[in-house]
Design an enzyme around this catalytic site. Structure first.
Site, PDB file in Angstrom:
ATOM      1  N   ASP A  31       9.087  -2.332   7.688  1.00  0.00           N
ATOM      2  CA  ASP A  31      10.098  -2.657   6.677  1.00  0.00           C
ATOM      3  C   ASP A  31      10.240  -4.184   6.572  1.00  0.00           C
ATOM      4  OD1 ASP A  31      12.697  -0.873   5.418  1.00  0.00           O
ATOM      5  OD2 ASP A  31      12.865  -3.060   5.455  1.00  0.00           O
ATOM      6  N   VAL A  97      14.560   2.499  -2.921  1.00  0.00           N
ATOM      7  CA  VAL A  97      13.208   2.611  -3.474  1.00  0.00           C
ATOM      8  C   VAL A  97      12.939   4.099  -3.748  1.00  0.00           C
ATOM      9  CG1 VAL A  97      10.753   2.209  -3.075  1.00  0.00           C
ATOM     10  CG2 VAL A  97      12.435   0.556  -2.219  1.00  0.00           C
ATOM     11  N   HIS A 101      10.585   8.309   1.394  1.00  0.00           N
ATOM     12  CA  HIS A 101      10.054   7.699   2.619  1.00  0.00           C
ATOM     13  C   HIS A 101      10.961   8.017   3.787  1.00  0.00           C
ATOM     14  CE1 HIS A 101      12.647   4.864   0.481  1.00  0.00           C
ATOM     15  NE2 HIS A 101      13.075   4.487   1.686  1.00  0.00           N
TER      16      HIS A 101
END
Ligand code: 5GP
Length: 117
Positions: A31, A97, A101
């Site tokens: 990240d 986003v 994920h």
């Protein structure tokens, strides 16, 4: 058709990221704004915007996210002490986003799961 995010470009290696694992199903990379000493995003290569868009067809790839999470946790040295896997969905879930994920967070005690209000 769902709109691509920056994650598709990272998966195709069109923009740089610190990729720690990749196979035909998933890509895992660090990240950019880590919230813990180890903070890795494990992302299906296929664009699924949110958990709300998951179908039975995705079972295999989503199960594979956990297999890769276990592998990455071992490689990062956080498996023994433990870690947290987190999937945000939509605005109340804090998703930024819109390419589904899994966050893998570890390397320190992470505290309570949800901030109390
Ligand atoms: P979400 O809030 O959607 O669950 O998590 C999105 C995560 O993606 C955030 O933790 C954010 O720091 C990370 N992120 C956003 N853009 C980029 C990027 O361009 N590269 C990397 N490596 N991480 C990103």
């Amino acid at each position: 058709m769902a709109e691509e995010t920056i994650f598709s470009k990272i998966i195709r290696k069109e923009i740089p990221a610190d990729i720690v694992y990749q196979d035909e199903w998933v890509t895992a990379f660090r990240d950019i704004n880590p919230q813990a000493p180890t903070h890795i995003l494990i992302v299906p290569n296929k664009l699924i915007p949110t958990v709300n868009d998951v179908t039975a067809e995705d079972e295999q790839v989503l199960g594979h996210l956990f297999v890769v999470a276990a592998k990455v946790a071992q490689n990062e040295g956080v498996a023994e002490n433990g870690y947290r896997l987190l999937v945000n969905c939509g605005s109340h879930g804090g998703q930024e986003v819109y390419h589904l994920h899994m966050h893998l967070l570890g390397g320190r005690r992470l505290g309570p799961m949800v901030v109390r209000k």
